[in-house]
Design a protein around this motif. Structure first.
Motif, PDB file in Angstrom:
ATOM      1  N   ARG A 135       0.847  -1.208  -0.092  1.00 41.00           N
ATOM      2  CA  ARG A 135       0.029  -0.071  -0.028  1.00 41.00           C
ATOM      3  C   ARG A 135       0.833   1.402   0.158  1.00 41.00           C
ATOM      4  O   ARG A 135       1.330   1.931   0.987  1.00 41.00           O
TER       5      ARG A 135
ATOM      6  N   ARG B 236      -3.666  -2.145  -6.543  1.00 39.59           N
ATOM      7  CA  ARG B 236      -5.274  -2.832  -6.190  1.00 39.59           C
ATOM      8  C   ARG B 236      -5.578  -4.242  -6.775  1.00 39.59           C
ATOM      9  O   ARG B 236      -5.888  -5.296  -5.952  1.00 39.59           O
TER      10      ARG B 236
ATOM     11  N   GLU C  71     -10.762  -4.787   1.919  1.00 40.26           N
ATOM     12  CA  GLU C  71      -9.957  -4.666   0.875  1.00 40.26           C
ATOM     13  C   GLU C  71     -11.538  -4.277  -0.291  1.00 40.26           C
ATOM     14  O   GLU C  71     -11.326  -3.044  -0.995  1.00 40.26           O
TER      15      GLU C  71
ATOM     16  N   ASP D 120     -12.311  -0.492  -2.179  1.00 38.45           N
ATOM     17  CA  ASP D 120     -12.710  -0.428  -3.435  1.00 38.45           C
ATOM     18  C   ASP D 120     -14.147   0.401  -3.596  1.00 38.45           C
ATOM     19  O   ASP D 120     -14.074   1.300  -4.601  1.00 38.45           O
TER      20      ASP D 120
END
Length: 395
Positions: free
Chosen positions: A92, A117, A345, A349
Motif C-alpha cells: 500500500r 489494487r 479491501e 474499493d
C-alpha cells in the motif's frame, strides 16, 4: 539460576497445606507430570502433516460436491518496478511513494493505484483454500467433541460441578483424559505452527491471543491437576466451533445459502448459550466460588482464573462480531463472514469507486447481461432505422 528451583515451589501449584509428597500417593500413571506435555510437540507436527494431506486429497472432492469454485480474477499487467516495490517495501504505497513510482515507470497515479489494487487481489486466498481450512477444523472439532463427550458422559463432574474439587488436588487422572488433553494441545500447537501461512482475517491478533491463552490454560491446568475443569472447558468450546466451521463450508459453496443461514442461526444460538451464559455462570463460577469450599486461594488459583477471564474477554469480542452479522442477516444484507480477509479491501474499493475484479460471478454476469441487452437494443434500433430509410427511398 537460583530462581529455577522456585518455579516448582508448592505454593505456586498446590493449595495451602498440600505438598508434593501428598501427590506422590497417586500412582505414576494417574498423576499428571509436566514432562507429559512434551507429547504435544510431536502431536502438533503430526497434525500439520495430517492437515496437509487432508487439504490436498480429501477437501477438494468435498468442495466439488458442494460447488466450491474459485472466483474470476483480473491479473495486474507486468511492471517490474511496481512489482519490486510491492514485494520489497509495501503493498500500500503512500502518496509520496506513488509520485516516485510515477517518475520511475512512467504511469499515471490512477494507473499505479489500480495496479496495486489488482496486485493485492492476486494475493487474496482462493475459495478452495478457505474451504480446505474450514473443513479440516470442522472434522477435528467434530471428532474432538464426540470423543470428549464419550470420555466425560460417565464422569461425576460432568453432572455435578462440585465433584471437580472433591479431594483436590489428589485426584487420579484416567488415560482417556490424558489423551484428550494431549490431542487438544497438539491441535492448537499445530495452529500456531501454521498461523504464518494460514489465511489472515480481521481478528488475527485475537486468534493468536486465543491460541496462546488456550495452550497456557491447558498446560497449567494439566500440571496443577485442574484436569476435570479443563475437560469441561474444551468440550464446551468445541460444541460451537463445529457449527461455525460447517457454516463456513456451505458459505464457500454455491447453492447452499439457506443451509448456511440455518447453520449460522444455530451457531449464534449455541455460541451465546455456551460462551456467554454457561461458561461464565458455570465454569468461571465453579473455579472462583465453588473451589473455595475445598481449599484456600493460592497462586495457581489466581493464574488459572485470569486465563479464563482472557478467554471470556475474547468471547465478548467475537459476540460483538456475531451481533453485527445477525443484524445484517435480519436486514438481508449479510454476504460473508465478518472475519473475512476480504472485507477491508472490498470496502476500500467501494469508497474509491473502482470496479472490484474479484467480485462475485452473479455481479459479473449481471453486468455482462446488461451490456449484452444494451447491444441487442442498439442493433434492433439501428435495424429499424435502416428499414425505414429503405422504405422511404423505395417510395
Amino acid at each position: 539460576m537460583e530462581l529455577l528451583p522456585n518455579v516448582w515451589a508448592e505454593h505456586y501449584w498446590l493449595p495451602p497445606g498440600v505438598t508434593w509428597e501428598d501427590m506422590d500417593r497417586l500412582a505414576h500413571s494417574e498423576r499428571p507430570l509436566p514432562q507429559h506435555l512434551l507429547m504435544a510437540l510431536p502431536l502438533a507436527l503430526i497434525f500439520v502433516g495430517l492437515r496437509y494431506m487432508f487439504e490436498r486429497f480429501c477437501a477438494p472432492p468435498i468442495g466439488r460436491c458442494l460447488g466450491v469454485r474459485n472466483r474470476l480474477q483480473v491479473t495486474a499487467d507486468p511492471a517490474p518496478e511496481l512489482e519490486s516495490f510491492y514485494t520489497q517495501q509495501s503493498a500500500r504505497p503512500t502518496q509520496s511513494d506513488i509520485i516516485h513510482l510515477m517518475s520511475l515507470c512512467g504511469k499515471s497515479q490512477r494507473q499505479i493505484e489500480t495496479w496495486f489494487r489488482l496486485r493485492r487481489h492476486q494475493d487474496k486466498p482462493c475459495q478452495t483454500k478457505k474451504f480446505g481450512e474450514a473443513t479440516w477444523r470442522f472434522f477435528f472439532y467434530l471428532t474432538a467433541f464426540v470423543g470428549g463427550l464419550a470420555c466425560l458422559i460417565d464422569t461425576p463432574w460432568f453432572w455435578d460441578l462440585r465433584e471437580c474439587w472433591r479431594q483436590y488436588p489428589v485426584q487420579p487422572m484416567q488415560s482417556r483424559h490424558y489423551w484428550y488433553y494431549m490431542l487438544e494441545l497438539g491441535f492448537y500447537g499445530s495452529l500456531l505452527l501454521r498461523i504464518s501461512v494460514d489465511i489472515k482475517r480481521k481478528d488475527f491478533k485475537e486468534q493468536v491471543i486465543h491460541h496462546l491463552a488456550t495452550i497456557f490454560l491447558l498446560s497449567f491446568s494439566y500440571c496443577a491437576n485442574y484436569i476435570r475443569v479443563g475437560t469441561l472447558v474444551m468440550i464446551l468450546h468445541d460444541s460451537a466451533d463445529i457449527l461455525l466451521e460447517s457454516a463456513k463450508m456451505f458459505n464457500y459453496g454455491s447453492g447452499w445459502r439457506k443451509v448456511c443461514d440455518v447453520l449460522f442461526v444455530v451457531f449464534a444460538s449455541v455460541f451465546f448459550l455456551t460462551r456467554l451464559v454457561i461458561f461464565p455462570s458455570k465454569i468461571i463460577h465453579t473455579t472462583l466460588v465453588l473451589s473455595m469450599e475445598t481449599f484456600e486461594p493460592f497462586a495457581g488459583y489466581y493464574f488459572f482464573n485470569i486465563l479464563l477471564m482472557v478467554l471470556q474477554g475474547l468471547h465478548v469480542f467475537w459476540a460483538a462480531l456475531i451481533l453485527r452479522m445477525v443484524g445484517k442477516f435480519l436486514t438481508g444484507t449479510i454476504e460473508k463472514d465478518e472475519r473475512s480477509d476480504e472485507d477491508s479491501e472490498l470496502e476500500e474499493d467501494k469508497e474509491e469507486g473502482d470496479y472490484c475484479p474479484t467480485g462475485s460471478k452473479d455481479t459479473q454476469n449481471y453486468k455482462l447481461l446488461t451490456l449484452s441487452n444494451n447491444c441487442v437494443l442498439n442493433n434492433f434500433t439501428n435495424h429499424r432505422a435502416s428499414v425505414a430509410d429503405r422504405m422511404r427511398k423505395a417510395q
